[in-house]
Design a protein around this motif. Structure first.
Motif, PDB file in Angstrom:
ATOM      1  N   VAL A 194      -8.168 -11.698  -7.948  1.00 28.83           N
ATOM      2  CA  VAL A 194      -7.182 -12.683  -7.488  1.00 28.83           C
ATOM      3  C   VAL A 194      -5.762 -12.172  -7.697  1.00 28.83           C
ATOM      4  O   VAL A 194      -4.935 -12.177  -6.777  1.00 28.83           O
ATOM      5  N   ALA A 195      -5.458 -11.727  -8.931  1.00 28.07           N
ATOM      6  CA  ALA A 195      -4.097 -11.250  -9.208  1.00 28.07           C
ATOM      7  C   ALA A 195      -3.787  -9.969  -8.432  1.00 28.07           C
ATOM      8  O   ALA A 195      -2.666  -9.786  -7.936  1.00 28.07           O
ATOM      9  N   GLY A 196      -4.773  -9.060  -8.316  1.00 21.35           N
ATOM     10  CA  GLY A 196      -4.547  -7.833  -7.560  1.00 21.35           C
ATOM     11  C   GLY A 196      -4.266  -8.107  -6.092  1.00 21.35           C
ATOM     12  O   GLY A 196      -3.388  -7.485  -5.481  1.00 21.35           O
ATOM     13  N   THR A 197      -5.011  -9.050  -5.507  1.00 20.26           N
ATOM     14  CA  THR A 197      -4.762  -9.430  -4.114  1.00 20.26           C
ATOM     15  C   THR A 197      -3.372 -10.012  -3.953  1.00 20.26           C
ATOM     16  O   THR A 197      -2.639  -9.680  -3.004  1.00 20.26           O
ATOM     17  N   TYR A 198      -2.984 -10.880  -4.875  1.00 17.75           N
ATOM     18  CA  TYR A 198      -1.647 -11.478  -4.805  1.00 17.75           C
ATOM     19  C   TYR A 198      -0.561 -10.399  -4.875  1.00 17.75           C
ATOM     20  O   TYR A 198       0.401 -10.423  -4.098  1.00 17.75           O
ATOM     21  N   LEU A 199      -0.705  -9.445  -5.791  1.00 19.91           N
ATOM     22  CA  LEU A 199       0.310  -8.410  -5.956  1.00 19.91           C
ATOM     23  C   LEU A 199       0.440  -7.551  -4.701  1.00 19.91           C
ATOM     24  O   LEU A 199       1.553  -7.222  -4.263  1.00 19.91           O
ATOM     25  N   LEU A 200      -0.686  -7.169  -4.106  1.00 21.55           N
ATOM     26  CA  LEU A 200      -0.642  -6.298  -2.929  1.00 21.55           C
ATOM     27  C   LEU A 200      -0.014  -7.009  -1.726  1.00 21.55           C
ATOM     28  O   LEU A 200       0.842  -6.444  -1.032  1.00 21.55           O
ATOM     29  N   VAL A 201      -0.430  -8.249  -1.474  1.00 23.45           N
ATOM     30  CA  VAL A 201       0.125  -8.976  -0.329  1.00 23.45           C
ATOM     31  C   VAL A 201       1.599  -9.293  -0.551  1.00 23.45           C
ATOM     32  O   VAL A 201       2.427  -9.180   0.365  1.00 23.45           O
ATOM     33  N   SER A 202       1.946  -9.666  -1.783  1.00 21.02           N
ATOM     34  CA  SER A 202       3.344  -9.948  -2.085  1.00 21.02           C
ATOM     35  C   SER A 202       4.205  -8.704  -1.935  1.00 21.02           C
ATOM     36  O   SER A 202       5.341  -8.773  -1.443  1.00 21.02           O
ATOM     37  N   ASP A 203       3.682  -7.549  -2.345  1.00 23.18           N
ATOM     38  CA  ASP A 203       4.444  -6.308  -2.218  1.00 23.18           C
ATOM     39  C   ASP A 203       4.698  -5.966  -0.747  1.00 23.18           C
ATOM     40  O   ASP A 203       5.819  -5.592  -0.381  1.00 23.18           O
ATOM     41  N   LEU A 204       3.673  -6.110   0.100  1.00 20.59           N
ATOM     42  CA  LEU A 204       3.867  -5.834   1.523  1.00 20.59           C
ATOM     43  C   LEU A 204       4.841  -6.826   2.148  1.00 20.59           C
ATOM     44  O   LEU A 204       5.644  -6.457   3.014  1.00 20.59           O
ATOM     45  N   ASP A 205       4.789  -8.079   1.701  1.00 19.87           N
ATOM     46  CA  ASP A 205       5.720  -9.084   2.223  1.00 19.87           C
ATOM     47  C   ASP A 205       7.163  -8.730   1.853  1.00 19.87           C
ATOM     48  O   ASP A 205       8.075  -8.840   2.681  1.00 19.87           O
ATOM     49  N   LYS A 206       7.371  -8.288   0.612  1.00 20.68           N
ATOM     50  CA  LYS A 206       8.720  -7.885   0.194  1.00 20.68           C
ATOM     51  C   LYS A 206       9.200  -6.663   0.965  1.00 20.68           C
ATOM     52  O   LYS A 206      10.362  -6.588   1.378  1.00 20.68           O
ATOM     53  N   GLU A 207       8.301  -5.687   1.157  1.00 18.45           N
ATOM     54  CA  GLU A 207       8.668  -4.487   1.919  1.00 18.45           C
ATOM     55  C   GLU A 207       9.052  -4.864   3.360  1.00 18.45           C
ATOM     56  O   GLU A 207       9.994  -4.299   3.926  1.00 18.45           O
ATOM     57  N   GLU A 208       8.335  -5.816   3.930  1.00 17.81           N
ATOM     58  CA  GLU A 208       8.609  -6.230   5.310  1.00 17.81           C
ATOM     59  C   GLU A 208       9.961  -6.924   5.405  1.00 17.81           C
ATOM     60  O   GLU A 208      10.748  -6.671   6.340  1.00 17.81           O
ATOM     61  N   ARG A 209      10.251  -7.801   4.461  1.00 18.99           N
ATOM     62  CA  ARG A 209      11.509  -8.559   4.509  1.00 18.99           C
ATOM     63  C   ARG A 209      12.711  -7.665   4.235  1.00 18.99           C
ATOM     64  O   ARG A 209      13.790  -7.883   4.775  1.00 18.99           O
ATOM     65  N   ARG A 210      12.540  -6.666   3.385  1.00 15.50           N
ATOM     66  CA  ARG A 210      13.645  -5.756   3.080  1.00 15.50           C
ATOM     67  C   ARG A 210      13.833  -4.676   4.140  1.00 15.50           C
ATOM     68  O   ARG A 210      14.857  -3.985   4.138  1.00 15.50           O
ATOM     69  N   GLY A 211      12.845  -4.502   4.998  1.00 15.56           N
ATOM     70  CA  GLY A 211      12.924  -3.465   6.015  1.00 15.56           C
ATOM     71  C   GLY A 211      12.470  -2.101   5.547  1.00 15.56           C
ATOM     72  O   GLY A 211      12.518  -1.134   6.323  1.00 15.56           O
ATOM     73  N   THR A 212      12.006  -1.986   4.305  1.00 19.24           N
ATOM     74  CA  THR A 212      11.577  -0.681   3.792  1.00 19.24           C
ATOM     75  C   THR A 212      10.218  -0.271   4.336  1.00 19.24           C
ATOM     76  O   THR A 212       9.861   0.904   4.292  1.00 19.24           O
ATOM     77  N   LEU A 213       9.425  -1.242   4.862  1.00 25.01           N
ATOM     78  CA  LEU A 213       8.114  -0.882   5.403  1.00 25.01           C
ATOM     79  C   LEU A 213       8.270  -0.019   6.648  1.00 25.01           C
ATOM     80  O   LEU A 213       7.501   0.939   6.850  1.00 25.01           O
ATOM     81  N   ASN A 214       9.256  -0.314   7.479  1.00 21.91           N
ATOM     82  CA  ASN A 214       9.514   0.535   8.648  1.00 21.91           C
ATOM     83  C   ASN A 214      10.007   1.913   8.230  1.00 21.91           C
ATOM     84  O   ASN A 214       9.698   2.922   8.885  1.00 21.91           O
ATOM     85  N   PHE A 215      10.769   1.957   7.142  1.00 23.14           N
ATOM     86  CA  PHE A 215      11.206   3.257   6.627  1.00 23.14           C
ATOM     87  C   PHE A 215      10.007   4.092   6.182  1.00 23.14           C
ATOM     88  O   PHE A 215       9.958   5.305   6.410  1.00 23.14           O
TER      89      PHE A 215
END
Length: 557
Positions: free
Chosen positions: A114-135
């Motif tokens: 549960v916690a691992g799933t939350y961390l991974l999805v939250s990390d991708l969400d933060k990367e998407e909002r900051r624009g670093t995922l495209n980088f």
């Protein structure tokens, strides 16, 4: 030494080095270690507090019963407490250590998943909002490197906490007389389950960015529900497949051959578990093989979806060719769990249908193209098709079957057909009623209708098309049975409405008390086909309009 190791990690996987550098600092490591050791201490003290304490001599003459005592009693969960030479109760320490082992296993797995799933999805969400995922997409790293780096690096503090729990867990298991090889099997199952759920978390976070900050909560909530389902008793139906998504399946095998006390519910009917009518409930090796098969198959296809979607966010999660292979791979696994003797519900057909519905809803989401892809396909289809495949230009049906950007309805229909071909021989062995076949056809029609609705919504110019499509399909699933129930239109009063608009109609159609005649089922099927034809005519007209050039459409207007 540490810098040299980090250099090696950076050369092997730059993404993993980035995650470690951002998370594995002294403060975070101290906090994770403190939380892990505190949780272990709290569990140890909680179980220790349950050890029975003998009253002073002469104050209590009646027998005292407790699960940690040593003298067997007629009641399986409570044993008679006897005193030793020092007037202390003789404690069954194996039972006491077993309780620590089981609860530590459950809490550790729950935290990892549960916690691992939350961390991974939250990390991708933060990367998407900051624009670093495209980088990251523009970096020379492959999708595989980023995938491995994220899975190994984002939950690294969770891994640290879990590693600190291994000594107590291992000692408790050995003290509870559980063989070392069975404990190692449990660790392998934990790794396989983490790989499955973490891969799903990565793909879920990548494809549902339109959910915003609700993403991690929804993902971890779904994992918690699946974990809860995996803790339920075996049913000897296809539903037992869900038990092997979690390492609790292997924990059941460990408890089966020991005096498990209050954990009898976990191993209930385990010895009757079968796969393709072969008994697999008494041998931990067969249980581990099933767990690796289920988790490995799921991880592989989730990884294929990530590898395809990450470099190009506008493409579908799976190609049509991949979807055909996915159905061919998954149906035998699901069917194996359906082929069991004496299922508790009398038949495995309803649970088999539920799992197939879940799979096909996932396929609809994975195969449906977005608006721009459909416009490109409708306008430049002949240019997109390679010259070596001239048949595709002559026969558009081949394009609908194989093309990456074409509508998904034909591919969904082919996957439904292949599922029917695989499952029909078993269904004939079950000797179903004719009404059940009619109910299955109605369910297949509904899946195609929902696929057409989804494709139509994704072709519109509205914002948040995914939300509208998901909301409309969800409403089409939930509202008809709710409205019919509120209007007191029971299946006996309105069988056609229940059969043609709800999946619940299948269960009523298989009931001997359901008054659905052959004409009723036929009329329900024809009404669904009429709706499906109308939806496809609308989709065809939209695609034809999209295929016109902008200047032609302007002149026509």
């Amino acid at each position: 030494m540490t810098l040299h190791l980090l250099d090696k990690i950076g050369n092997w996987n730059p993404q993993l080095f980035r995650e470690i550098k951002g998370r594995l600092n002294t403060g975070n490591m101290a906090l994770a270690s403190a939380l892990s050791l505190s949780a272990q201490l709290l569990l140890f003290m909680s179980v220790s507090a349950q050890i029975p304490v003998p009253p002073p001599n002469g104050e209590y003459t009646y027998p005292i019963y407790h699960r940690f005592c040593s003298l067997d009693n007629a009641h399986p969960y409570e044993k008679i407490c006897v005193r030793d030479a020092f007037s202390n109760f003789v404690i069954n320490w194996r039972e006491w250590w077993l309780e620590i082992f089981v609860w530590l296993s459950i809490f550790s797995v729950l935290a990892l998943l549960v916690a691992g799933t939350y961390l991974l999805v939250s990390d991708l969400d933060k990367e998407e909002r900051r624009g670093t995922l495209n980088f990251i997409r523009l970096s020379p790293q492959s999708a595989k490197t980023i995938f491995i780096g994220k899975i190994l690096g984002v939950p690294i503090l969770l891994y640290l906490a879990a590693i600190l729990a291994v000594p107590l867990h291992l000692y408790a298991g050995l003290a509870a007389q559980i063989p070392l090889n069975e404990i190692l099997c449990f660790y392998i199952a934990v790794a396989a389950s983490c790989a499955l759920f973490y891969s799903g978390a990565m793909l879920f976070g990548l494809t549902t960015s339109w959910l915003g900050g609700f993403q991690p909560w929804l993902a971890s909530g779904m994992v918690f529900v699946v974990f809860g389902i995996s803790a339920l008793p075996f049913t000897r139906t296809a539903w037992d497949l869900l038990k092997f998504l979690s390492p609790l399946a292997i924990l059941r095998y460990q408890l089966f051959l020991v005096d498990r006390g209050e954990f009898d519910s976990l191993v209930e009917d385990l010895d009757k578990l079968q796969w393709f009518y072969s008994p697999v409930g008494t041998n931990i090796a067969s249980g581990l093989a099933l767990s690796l098969l289920v988790c490995g198959t799921g991880t592989y296809w989730l990884w294929q979806g990530w590898q395809r979607r990450f470099p190009n966010p506008s493409t579908t999660v799976l190609s049509k060719r991949q979807s055909y292979w996915l159905v061919i791979c998954c149906q035998p696994i699901i069917l194996g769990f359906a082929l069991q003797s004496n299922p508790l519900s009398g038949t495995s057909l309803p649970t088999l249908l539920i799992l197939n519905l879940l799979m096909f809803f996932a396929l609809i989401a994975a195969l449906t193209s977005d608006r721009q892809s459909l416009y490109d396909w409708a306008r430049y289809r002949k240019q997109i098709v390679p010259t070596s495949q001239k048949l595709w230009r002559r026969y558009p049906l081949l394009d609908l079957i194989w093309s990456e950007k074409s509508p998904a309805i034909v591919a969904i229909a082919i996957n439904l057909l292949s599922s029917v071909i695989i499952l029909t021989p078993w269904a004939l062995l079950e000797k179903p009623q004719i009404n059940e076949f009619g109910g299955v056809i109605c369910c297949l029609n509904l899946i195609l209708i929902y696929a057409a609705i989804t494709q139509l919504f994704l072709l519109t110019k509205t914002r948040n098309q995914e939300i509208w499509a998901a909301g409309t399909v969800g409403s089409a699933l939930l509202l008809p049975p709710l409205i019919l129930s509120m209007l007191l239109l029971t299946p006996e009063k309105a069988p056609i409405l229940w059969l043609s608009s709800t999946f619940v109609g299948f269960w009523f159609s298989s009931s001997s008390s359901f008054p659905a005649s052959g004409n009723t089922i036929l009329f329900s099927i024809l009404s669904q086909w009429s709706v499906l034809v109308l939806l496809n005519i609308k989709l065809r007209s939209q695609l034809k309009l999209a295929g016109q050039s902008a200047s032609k459409a302007l002149l026509k207007a």
